[in-house]
Design an enzyme around this catalytic site. Structure first.
Site, short mmCIF file in Angstrom:
data_model
loop_
_atom_site.label_atom_id
_atom_site.label_comp_id
_atom_site.label_asym_id
_atom_site.label_seq_id
_atom_site.Cartn_x
_atom_site.Cartn_y
_atom_site.Cartn_z
NE ARG A 248 -2.29 -1.28 3.55
CZ ARG A 248 -1.75 -0.50 4.46
NH1 ARG A 248 -1.82 0.82 4.36
NH2 ARG A 248 -1.13 -1.02 5.51
CB SER B 276 -0.62 -3.58 7.97
OG SER B 276 -1.78 -2.85 7.65
CE LYS C 171 -6.98 -3.72 5.37
NZ LYS C 171 -5.62 -4.14 5.45
CB CYS D 162 0.76 -6.19 14.05
SG CYS D 162 1.90 -4.85 13.68
CG ASP E 67 -7.28 -7.24 6.97
OD1 ASP E 67 -6.29 -7.06 7.71
OD2 ASP E 67 -7.53 -6.50 6.01
CG HIS F 99 -7.00 -3.00 10.14
ND1 HIS F 99 -5.70 -2.55 10.21
CD2 HIS F 99 -6.97 -4.03 9.25
CE1 HIS F 99 -4.93 -3.29 9.43
NE2 HIS F 99 -5.66 -4.19 8.84
NE ARG G 106 0.04 -8.56 2.46
CZ ARG G 106 -0.48 -8.19 3.63
NH1 ARG G 106 -1.58 -8.76 4.06
NH2 ARG G 106 0.08 -7.26 4.36
CE1 TYR H 29 1.37 -6.83 -3.10
CE2 TYR H 29 0.25 -5.20 -1.73
CZ TYR H 29 0.89 -6.42 -1.87
OH TYR H 29 1.02 -7.23 -0.79
P1 GTP Z 1 -2.22 -7.71 7.46
O1 GTP Z 1 -2.72 -8.75 6.54
O2 GTP Z 1 -1.15 -6.85 6.85
O3 GTP Z 1 -3.29 -6.87 8.05
O4 GTP Z 1 -1.37 -8.48 8.62
P2 GTP Z 1 -1.84 -9.33 9.91
O5 GTP Z 1 -2.14 -8.39 11.03
O6 GTP Z 1 -2.88 -10.29 9.53
O7 GTP Z 1 -0.49 -10.08 10.31
P3 GTP Z 1 -0.08 -11.63 10.16
O8 GTP Z 1 -0.90 -12.52 11.03
O9 GTP Z 1 -0.03 -11.95 8.71
O10 GTP Z 1 1.39 -11.62 10.76
C1 GTP Z 1 2.40 -10.78 10.25
C2 GTP Z 1 3.76 -11.23 10.70
O11 GTP Z 1 3.82 -11.27 12.13
C3 GTP Z 1 4.13 -12.63 10.22
O12 GTP Z 1 5.47 -12.64 9.80
C4 GTP Z 1 3.96 -13.50 11.44
O13 GTP Z 1 4.79 -14.61 11.43
C5 GTP Z 1 4.28 -12.54 12.59
N1 GTP Z 1 3.53 -12.89 13.83
C6 GTP Z 1 2.20 -13.14 13.93
N2 GTP Z 1 1.85 -13.48 15.20
C7 GTP Z 1 2.99 -13.41 15.93
C8 GTP Z 1 3.29 -13.66 17.32
O14 GTP Z 1 2.43 -13.98 18.13
N3 GTP Z 1 4.59 -13.48 17.71
C9 GTP Z 1 5.56 -13.11 16.82
N4 GTP Z 1 6.80 -12.96 17.28
N5 GTP Z 1 5.32 -12.89 15.50
C10 GTP Z 1 4.05 -13.04 15.07
C1 SPV Z 2 -2.84 -4.51 5.27
O1 SPV Z 2 -1.85 -3.90 4.84
O2 SPV Z 2 -3.37 -4.22 6.37
C2 SPV Z 2 -3.41 -5.63 4.51
C3 SPV Z 2 -2.91 -5.84 3.14
O3 SPV Z 2 -4.28 -6.33 4.98
S1 SPV Z 2 -3.61 -4.76 1.99
O4 SPV Z 2 -4.79 -5.36 1.42
O5 SPV Z 2 -2.60 -4.52 0.95
O6 SPV Z 2 -3.99 -3.52 2.64
MN MN Z 3 -4.81 -5.68 7.16
#
Ligand code: GTP
Ligand code: SPV
Ligand code: MN
Length: 589
Positions: A69, A248, A206, A250, A277, A226, A371, A197
């Site tokens: 983004r 994002s 979003k 996290c 999400d 979110h 992704r 993208y």
């Molecule tokens: P968006 O799709 O961008 O909104 O991301 P998200 O909030 O869904 O994050 P996602 O679950 O994809 O995790 C993002 C990164 O954080 C990955 O590399 C995970 O491996 C890492 N991660 C997720 N949960 C944990 C955790 O509990 N501990 C640690 N250390 N890393 C984590």
């Molecule tokens: C984020 O960045 O919080 C996502 C991926 O979930 S995107 O759809 O690119 O915003």
């Molecule tokens: Mn997201």
């Protein structure tokens, strides 16, 4: 597909501007999807993966300058700058329309304009809203077919109504200098140009489900957040629902699909995924808060996803999935990314397209924000309530972010108002999900900094307003978590992933008045004994330190939050100011 005059005249107008060679309506059928897949493969837009190991799976590589983004090129074009607020980019709508019309002009010459009618939320649910996206990208069409509910059935629900979100996307030449992601909330309109993208172009996500929807929610008395939505089932078979807002990359997808530690699984605990999400929240007839996931798929971060960390997400990607910017294993046409396993393919194509030896390659084989786009129905732990048009009742709301030093593992707010303040003061280290520096702490209220479609101060006020409308007996309790606290060596102190279940159990126990807590300057903290660490390799000192707060670090954060809130001037609700003063006084006591 329709006689809807508003729809038809809008498409005529957009087509006159973009000048596509032809216009194709997306009906949602498998035949049409298969034909589009074949066409995308024939032009090289998509690469067909191993159809035995990964049936229905395809690969797509975006331009190198177009991998996340673009927050600095994202605009909220309200009639006045004040309505967009100090943290959104703003431009006068007339000026922005004029600028973009020049970019769109003839941009689809020699190309096809696809018309994608889609529903955010189960088709026909009172929570749901309809959008129509016009795009010249088959990649966008195929992603939207996974991420949203698409086709004739949506136009049937829309009927003659003029109430739909008008989304226009042209890939053009992906020039980053002329890339714009623009929301016009008053017009229910989204215009995106010069990107191909994810969040920049899948306009239901979003742009609509958060930016436009948060604006609609403010006016109509509901909320677009979110947030992931998960159901936690106890051994008695009772399911309680939790919504969690993390910025994002996290950990939302990971938490939403969590597999409990072995001893809890054996007792009969389970987690069910409703969403990973976005949550749309409404107050039900019984005065409780209910949540619906407006999406139909997961657009998840690939790196770090493995059998061990997120078995369910990985399982969801085994069929009908699109992979974007990961690496290809050329030996068997499968995919690989950092953290999948310890065995990078020797015969690899890295995300930029070069053939390399993955075993010796020094760079990243997959882009950190690469992704997968996977259908929600593929997920082994998808909730039986996923399609429930009335949503699921919310017991707890959880905020969280990446904080190396400040926030403890978990704490509870004192009441709704304090909880809103906890969300409003959220901060997190930036990630690869957006372009720009990674690892810099920035304030990200409710994980909505990049996604709020109006003035953030009014958004805080809306949260406070919603709290007054929810039956106080049934209001969700509000918590804050931090899976990312680090020790002096920069190592994560908490194991995270499946073990986060231990924290969720304390949270639900608190909701039911079953667990103890200590009153602290920042809210209610668990005692070390209250977090179940059965079978967990963590020493008492680390756990105590995870549950402790450093007053000096917190006072620094208060000063930073105060500065941040100052930009909202008189528009900042007094409740937020009061809570900040209370926190500061508590810390100085
Ligand atoms: P968006 O799709 O961008 O909104 O991301 P998200 O909030 O869904 O994050 P996602 O679950 O994809 O995790 C993002 C990164 O954080 C990955 O590399 C995970 O491996 C890492 N991660 C997720 N949960 C944990 C955790 O509990 N501990 C640690 N250390 N890393 C984590
Ligand atoms: C984020 O960045 O919080 C996502 C991926 O979930 S995107 O759809 O690119 O915003
Ligand atoms: Mn997201």
């Amino acid at each position: 597909m329709t006689n809807n005059k508003t729809v038809l005249s809008w498409i005529d107008e957009m087509a006159a501007m973009c000048a596509p060679d032809k216009i194709v309506w997306i009906d949602g059928s498998d035949e049409q999807r298969d034909a589009l897949r074949a066409e995308a493969v024939s032009t090289g837009e998509m690469i067909k993966l191993n159809q035995e190991k990964l049936p229905g799976c395809y690969y797509h590589r975006t331009a190198e300058n177009d991998v996340a983004r673009v927050e600095d090129r994202t605009f909220i074009c309200t009639p006045t700058k004040e309505e967009a607020g100090p943290i959104n980019n703003w431009m006068d709508p007339a000026e922005m329309y004029a600028k973009l019309k020049a970019l769109y002009k003839d941009s689809m010459k020699g190309r096809t304009m696809y018309v994608i009618p889609y529903s955010m939320g189960p088709v026909g649910s009172p929570f749901s809203k309809i959008g129509i996206e016009l795009t010249d990208s088959i990649y966008v069409v195929l992603n939207m077919l996974i991420m949203t509910r698409v086709g004739t059935k949506v136009m049937d629900v829309l009927g003659d109504s003029p109430e739909f979100v008008k989304c226009l996307h042209a890939k053009k030449d992906v020039n980053p200098e002329e890339r714009y992601i623009v929301q016009f909330p008053q017009d229910s309109t989204i215009w995106s140009v010069n990107s191909g993208y994810g969040g920049n172009v899948l306009l239901g996500k979003k742009c609509f489900a958060l930016r436009i929807a948060s604006y609609l929610g403010k006016n109509e008395g509901w909320m677009a957040e979110h947030m992931l939505i998960l159901g936690l089932e106890n051994p008695k078979g009772e399911v309680k629902y939790i919504c969690a807002a993390f910025p994002s990359a996290c950990g939302k997808t990971n938490l939403a699909m969590l597999i409990p530690p072995k001893y809890l699984k054996e007792k009969g605990y389970k987690v069910w995924t409703v969403g990973d999400d976005i949550a749309w929240l409404r107050i039900g007839p019984d005065g409780r808060l209910y949540a619906v996931n407006p999406e139909a798929g997961f657009f998840g971060v690939a790196p770090g996803t493995s059998e061990k960390t997120n078995y369910n997400a990985l399982a969801a990607t085994k069929k009908n999935t699109i992979f974007t910017n990961v690496a290809i294993n050329n030996d068997d046409m499968t995919v690989w990314w950092e953290g999948l396993d310890k065995n990078p393919p020797e015969n690899a194509t890295e995300w930029k397209g070069s053939k390399v030896n993955g075993k010796t390659y020094e760079g990243k084989l997959a882009h950190p924000n690469s992704r997968f786009t996977a259908p929600a129905v593929n997920c082994p732990c998808i909730s039986s309530e996923f399609e429930n048009p009335a949503g699921v009742p919310v017991s707890a709301i959880v905020f969280g972010g990446r904080r190396a030093k400040c926030a403890p593992l978990v704490y509870q707010s004192r009441d709704w108002q304090h909880g809103v303040f906890v969300g409003a003061t959220m901060a997190s280290e930036t990630t690869a999900a957006a372009t720009g520096a990674v690892g810099v702490v920035r304030r990200d209220p409710m994980a909505m900094k990049p996604f709020v479609g109006y003035n953030m101060a009014d958004y805080f006020a809306h949260w406070l307003e919603m709290g007054k409308k929810i039956d106080p007996e049934k209001a969700p309790k509000i918590f804050h978590v931090n899976w990312f606290r680090q020790d002096e060596n920069g190592e994560f102190m908490w194991p995270g992933f499946g073990d986060n279940m231990r924290v969720l159990l304390w949270i639900l126990d608190r909701c039911e008045g079953k667990a103890d807590a200590v009153d602290s300057p920042i809210g209610y903290l668990p005692k070390a004994d209250d977090i179940d660490v059965t079978d967990l390799d963590i020493d008492r000192k680390t756990l105590e330190s995870l549950l402790s707060i450093d007053k000096d670090v917190w006072l620094e954060d208060v000063a930073n939050a105060k500065e941040y809130f100052a930009q909202f001037g008189d528009r900042l609700p007094v409740e937020i100011k009061e809570e900040l003063e209370k926190l500061e006084a508590n810390l100085k006591k």
